[in-house]
Motif scaffolding. Sequence first.
Motif, PDB file in Angstrom:
ATOM      1  N   SER A 126       0.828  -1.196   0.000  1.00  0.00           N
ATOM      2  CA  SER A 126       0.000   0.000   0.000  1.00  0.00           C
ATOM      3  C   SER A 126       0.871   1.257   0.000  1.00  0.00           C
ATOM      4  O   SER A 126       0.511   2.269  -0.599  1.00  0.00           O
TER       5      SER A 126
ATOM      6  N   LYS B 181      -7.469  -1.809  10.596  1.00  0.00           N
ATOM      7  CA  LYS B 181      -7.121  -1.756   9.185  1.00  0.00           C
ATOM      8  C   LYS B 181      -6.865  -3.154   8.643  1.00  0.00           C
ATOM      9  O   LYS B 181      -6.270  -3.981   9.299  1.00  0.00           O
TER      10      LYS B 181
ATOM     11  N   TYR C   4      -5.711  -5.053   4.843  1.00  0.00           N
ATOM     12  CA  TYR C   4      -5.379  -4.887   3.432  1.00  0.00           C
ATOM     13  C   TYR C   4      -5.961  -6.070   2.683  1.00  0.00           C
ATOM     14  O   TYR C   4      -5.876  -7.208   3.135  1.00  0.00           O
TER      15      TYR C   4
ATOM     16  N   ASP D 162      -5.746  -4.733  -2.973  1.00  0.00           N
ATOM     17  CA  ASP D 162      -4.752  -3.689  -2.735  1.00  0.00           C
ATOM     18  C   ASP D 162      -3.375  -4.100  -3.229  1.00  0.00           C
ATOM     19  O   ASP D 162      -2.451  -3.306  -3.215  1.00  0.00           O
TER      20      ASP D 162
ATOM     21  N   PRO E  98     -18.497  -2.598   0.098  1.00  0.00           N
ATOM     22  CA  PRO E  98     -18.109  -2.229  -1.265  1.00  0.00           C
ATOM     23  C   PRO E  98     -16.594  -2.121  -1.433  1.00  0.00           C
ATOM     24  O   PRO E  98     -16.049  -2.608  -2.427  1.00  0.00           O
ATOM     25  N   ASN E  99     -15.912  -1.536  -0.459  1.00  0.00           N
ATOM     26  CA  ASN E  99     -14.467  -1.382  -0.610  1.00  0.00           C
ATOM     27  C   ASN E  99     -13.751  -2.725  -0.725  1.00  0.00           C
ATOM     28  O   ASN E  99     -12.770  -2.854  -1.431  1.00  0.00           O
ATOM     29  N   GLU E 100     -14.272  -3.701   0.000  1.00  0.00           N
ATOM     30  CA  GLU E 100     -13.636  -5.018  -0.038  1.00  0.00           C
ATOM     31  C   GLU E 100     -13.997  -5.767  -1.308  1.00  0.00           C
ATOM     32  O   GLU E 100     -13.207  -6.549  -1.821  1.00  0.00           O
TER      33      GLU E 100
ATOM     34  N   ARG F  15     -14.937  -4.515  -4.283  1.00  0.00           N
ATOM     35  CA  ARG F  15     -14.754  -3.819  -5.556  1.00  0.00           C
ATOM     36  C   ARG F  15     -13.968  -4.643  -6.594  1.00  0.00           C
ATOM     37  O   ARG F  15     -14.449  -4.839  -7.711  1.00  0.00           O
TER      38      ARG F  15
ATOM     39  N   ASP G 268     -18.594   2.250  -7.400  1.00  0.00           N
ATOM     40  CA  ASP G 268     -17.586   3.292  -7.193  1.00  0.00           C
ATOM     41  C   ASP G 268     -18.137   4.511  -6.471  1.00  0.00           C
ATOM     42  O   ASP G 268     -17.383   5.386  -6.063  1.00  0.00           O
TER      43      ASP G 268
ATOM     44  N   TYR H  68     -19.622   4.379  -3.661  1.00  0.00           N
ATOM     45  CA  TYR H  68     -19.618   4.170  -2.211  1.00  0.00           C
ATOM     46  C   TYR H  68     -18.198   4.009  -1.694  1.00  0.00           C
ATOM     47  O   TYR H  68     -17.336   3.467  -2.367  1.00  0.00           O
ATOM     48  N   ASN H  69     -18.024   4.521  -0.493  1.00  0.00           N
ATOM     49  CA  ASN H  69     -16.706   4.391   0.094  1.00  0.00           C
ATOM     50  C   ASN H  69     -16.802   3.953   1.559  1.00  0.00           C
ATOM     51  O   ASN H  69     -16.679   4.746   2.470  1.00  0.00           O
ATOM     52  N   PHE H  70     -17.109   2.706   1.780  1.00  0.00           N
ATOM     53  CA  PHE H  70     -17.061   2.148   3.139  1.00  0.00           C
ATOM     54  C   PHE H  70     -16.874   0.645   3.072  1.00  0.00           C
ATOM     55  O   PHE H  70     -16.923   0.054   2.009  1.00  0.00           O
TER      56      PHE H  70
END
Lengths: 348, 355, 514, 360
Positions: A104, A162, A164, A168, B274-276, B278, B351, B353-355
């Motif tokens: 990252s 957090k 990853y 990522d 969504p972040n995971e 994507r 895209d 959404y950001n969580f």
Amino acid sequence: MSSALDHKNATTPAPDAGARGAVASLLRMRELPVLIALALLVLVTYLINPLFLTAQGVKDLLLNATIIMILAVGQTLLIITRNIDLSVGSMLGLVAFGTGSLFSAMPDVPIIAVFVIGMAFGALLGAVNGALVTLAKVPALVITLGTLYVYRGLNNAWAGGKQYFAGDRPEEFGALSVNTFLGFPVITLLAIVVVIAVAIYMSGTRPGRDLYAIGSDPDAATAFGIKVSKRVFLAFLANGALAGLAGVLYASRFNSVGATTGTGMELTVVAAAVVGGVAIFGGSGSVTGAALGAVLLTTITSSLTALRVDKFWQQAIVGVLILTAIIIDRVASLRTAKKLRISEARNV
Amino acid sequence: MMLNRKNKGRTGRLGSMVAITAVAALALTACNSGSASSTDTSSPSAGGGDQKITFIPKQLNNPYTDVVLGGGKKGATEAGFASSQVVGPLEASASSQVSFINAETQAGTNVIAIAANDPDAVCTALGEARSAGAKIVAFDSDTNPDCRDIFISQVVAKDVALIQTKLISEQIGGSGEIAILSATANATNQNEWIKYMEEELASNPAYKDIKLVAKVYGDDNDTKSFQEAQGLMQAHPNLKGIISPTTVGIAATARYLSTSAYKGKVALTGLGLPNEMRPFVKDGTVKEFALWDPAQLGYVAAFAGKALKDGKITGAEGDTFTAGELGERKVEKGGLVIVGPPTVFNAENIDKYNF
Amino acid sequence: MQQTHSSRSGPAEGEQVPVLSLSHAAKTFGPVVALADGTIHIEAGEIHALVGENGAGKSTLVKILAGLHHPDSGDFQVAGQSVQFRNVAESKDAGISVIYQEPTLFPDLSVAENIFIGRQPKGRFGLISKATMVREARKLFERLGVPIDPTRIAEGLSIADQQIIEIAKAISLDAKVLVMDEPTAALSGVEVERLFSVARSLRDRGTGILFISHRFDEVFDLCDRITVMRDGRYISTHRTADVTVEQIVREMVGRDIGALFPKTPAEIGDVVLKVDGLSRAGVFRDISFEVRAGEIVALAGLVGAGRTEVARAVFGIDPYDAGDITFDGRKLRPRNPQVTITAGMGFVPEDRRKQGLVMDLSVARNVTLTLRNKYTTAGLINGGAERRAAQEWSKRLQVKTGSQEYAVSTLSGGNQQKVVLAKWLATDPRLLIIDEPTRGIDVGTKSEVHRLISDLAGRGIAILMISSELPEVLGMADRVLVMREGRITAELDRADANPESVMHAATSSAGGTL
Amino acid sequence: MSETTSTTSTAPAPVADNTKPLASEPKGRTGAARILMGRDAVTIYALIAFLIYAAIAIPRFASPVTTGFLLLDVIPVLLIAMPMTLIIITGDIDLSVASTAGLTSALMGVLWAGGTDIWLALAISLLAGIAAGMFNGFLIAVLGLPSLAVTIGTLALFRGLALVIIGDNAVANFPKALTAFFTSKIGGTGIPTVMIGVVVVMVFFGVLLHFTPFGRGLYAMGYSKEAASFVGINVARSKFWLYVGSGAVSALAGIYWTLRYTSARSDNASGLELAVIAAVLLGGVSIFGGKGSIPGVIAGVLLIGTLNYALRLARVSDVVLITVTGLLLILSVVAPSIGSAIRQWRHTRRVRRSFTRKAT
């Protein structure tokens, strides 16, 4: 009198002893029962559910074994010297999260560099264990139980919530645990190379043999002039480096790395070594055996699922396997002892 | 192995004693100065007095939880709590939350918001907290209803179940074998959804060709979920789709599918972040999945807690309270508060959404 | 008494530089002086004997040569170069190879590997070539004329075979100086002859050999020169041709043997212990003997002859395959020391640190360890009674300690031995088995221990004493049983027991030299 | 764990010397000093010091409520630490304790859910724990297998059996009166009622270790199994009973866990073995065997428990907590070693110096 040194006609062992010895030593090999058990397990599962050995099935089996295999190899180095490292799971977690952080922070870092950094990081953690054990001369069990907590704490503090994710990291990195070469996943090949390399080191180099000597009788090793502390320290270091490698591979294979990655792995790893015939009190066993032990343990999980056996049985079976392994060793050593005693009695 | 019976020194005792106490003291100093999880709200707003709220999630350091708690902290500040805290175990075992509840009880916390790992294991401790005057808000995963004042649910449980069965049916073309990969076997919320899914599959004629062949549990552990997904493929060669109503499970399963020969052949849906998700949506492993806005969950929980503590509501059916920018919420039967409808994510909208 | 204080005598011949030369080395361990003046000069191409009683400082000297101990003072030269070994490896690198009395092999490693550990022959790719290693080992064994399989693991080898492997190891090292600390103790006559021929050929090739032995026949047969030590000091060096055995013995002992051991005649009573046809496969066979009240019976023989093993079986520590043990007319159950102790038997084992005492526990607790069940009230230990008993016994045996509460590890060897004795005397035994009663004890305390044993016999306690020290055996025993290779080969009355008869029975190679 | 199976004579002949290794080896201490300065006393002082610190620095810590909650939390560790102390003193270990507790819990849940009378269910569960202990004892004492390896095996086996018995289910509806009893307090003291039973167990093991011939024998076994058998201690039998005791107490802990949390599950108490061992070692028991005391161990358990509770009360993250636990454990074993290493170094230097002085 001077002829004594050149004197040749003393009792020579029969020349065919070599061939017979080879067969006998094959049968004595401690890896053999593990190998047979593994073969039977795979065969039976395959007969009941042929899907077990499809290309994907084999690939999954190998991938599942890969990480534990590498850890078991490292652990074996230590158990052979009468030490142990319970902190492997925590070390793996730290390195795995470190790998995620590295990608990252520097998305373009060469993958080879990631491996080097990961192993160096692991080696550093292993070196802390080794230094505490050898400098303070305290038992590895206690020290690494302590660092099990400390490293896990550090991991939690560093990672927090957090995580990853696979996304990522560069695709080529993840591909290492997807792509295959001759049917073998790349990371499994890597693990096999590690096993072979360490196996050769342990059986074919002087420092490797020193490790066996240390575990066989630490006092005699000191008296003999083997640098016990140095060797044990290096074994911890190597184990750390291997845990680091496993951490990097973990990051390649699994989706997320975070604070809890690798929790509770230590006992599986020790169990794999014990099942693979590594004596818990040092001196005997091989990394090949430990690696086979790891494959056996992970294959059981897959077999039970493939056979749709209630997965609750899995852990109990693992327990039975460990106990069987140590009982086999015990029985074998008792039988050898008895045989030797009686053959000597005849000589008297 | 611990045979190096060499060093049996028994002095240095005073030294080690001093050292031990020093470490302990040091640890405490460290925590007093900068505890990661405590943020005292800077401006206690009017009417709040010195009320305090503490969130106890299933487990710390879980990304989904972090989003929920982010909303919770925001809500706590807006609702007027003097301070809000997050405490919790590092591992999501049944009994691990109890000592945190105890400590909060003793610390005199006014509102405890909890996502229970086990509906019953926390009950006694919550009971003690209530008798000490605390209000209990369950969120995300309910406790035994006797042990809390109110439960903030993501959505109507049945809705969540239905949307997932609908998604999977669309993706597998309305017929074939499917399986469920859940979190822990005791997770209250997941179990309720699964119950509705099973009912729906059995009763709705549209789903008559869909057969649920297995339910497995990945314990919200990445590695275990991964292997359970793998096992499903092997044990059920004709599997067409998987529903994973848990964020960890769906991500792990997606990772397995995307790296195996099953990619594109076995459909996957469920509840995910969504972040995971994507990359898996983009590479075609997953077509559509659903989730509510987790932040809203925590946000509403904070306001519900405030309303309870101020005596504006009791958690009885029909009570209403205002949840900040989300407007008025109504308490339904069984002390239930619904946050909002789930959103369906796909390649087009993810895209945003950001969580 | 002859005074041969040629302590400054270097090599008599003068011009040749000794391959190894240690002068006036001293070594103390806390208050214990282990070595006051260790001096020895070994030349290339000679076999040099070092003789002295147990406790004369031979072992300490050997350990200094091996690099295990660092002398507190003294001069140490190898081939004319001053050296200070920090560890074993440095000594080895300097060309000194040591074979210890008790071999230290790695039980899990193969025989070949034990020989070559640390310098295994390398084959392709710089890896150890197992084949070469086994071949080399086989060659070594051929040279020694022994049929040991180099591929088997060392675990389970007899002491004699382990000794052979140690010798093979040293030979393979091509050492400049070979130190052999009682290498023949456990070897049979044929094996000894083989070893000697190897030693001679090594000498002829220019190796300096230091040979330590209690067997004078061997010393006089093999060695070129003899150095005598006594009480940690160098006494003299002679060419073998110039001295007689009597002369050497006098210098070793420094006083009259007879006066050393104050054996008082005791009234011999009824049979207390009767052992009949005791056998254990591979360990001992058909052992029968009796011990009577007030009698001291010595079990003599070489190390490894099976003496301790018999005693352990009698006491119930080890199992046995056949035979009966009768104590006070009652048959004893095998493998149950607790019953044996209750019946009235005590065992003072040879290794105090590992077997005789719990070093971390206090003097008092050690003394009462055998009596755990005696000083109890309702199953609980009565601390007062325990302390009083311990106090009494330590006083009777004159244990020198600051307090009963001190850990027994703080005492000197002799006082530790008294604690072990006290522990057993407190049980009021009918029979005491004492294994090597004075091993590692300084000369002063030694005679105290002997007097104690003699007193005990005088009070009617039967004593079975195992000893490797011939003077101790001859001085103390009413009757001597000699064991060799697991059997009793002679039973000698006090009158018939002399060095020749005992040694003859102990070694098949007729050791009539003395 | 200090036994090797080697049968060759590998006495460390050249290394060990019958004389004392160091002139500066500490002199033995007399009774009072032993108690006041012993390794276990350090833990007791540390506990007291920390209690005082917490009472002053952490608001609300000094209250009976603390006592109650804290004790309820530490009871399982406290219970299992008792037999564990004895086992470690003999030089062995039992890693299967938490799994035994889990097995007991699972069995109890299934029995109760299946309609068994609660008292009968309790009795059967306790017997199951004893049976588990006997199984360990048989393998270790009778067959002579290494305890570390055996109990890693039974750790997996017993937990596996718990899973087999109860699966993924949880049983929660235990009799209200019973579960309430397990969290009830004695009057206003804040002390949980069950502590009475726990104290009985502690006293039992304390007396057993410190005031009976059996206990005296355990120290001897821990120092040297040989020395122990030479004074007539039946090593195998003693070991066997220790594991039976360990199984029984683990079962009690499992029952307590089930009823306190009102939840019988297969994963109850998982990972507890490491917490127990950490506490025992912190309490001054030597992992080599031969050293340690019950009061020290109780202080060790309470020290970790108090630290836990105080930090939670101060809302310090568990992250700090596990790190501190680990550091404490390392420090408790490393600190004495560092001390003696320094002495050793000084001794060597002194000898060297005198050596060179004499040589020149």
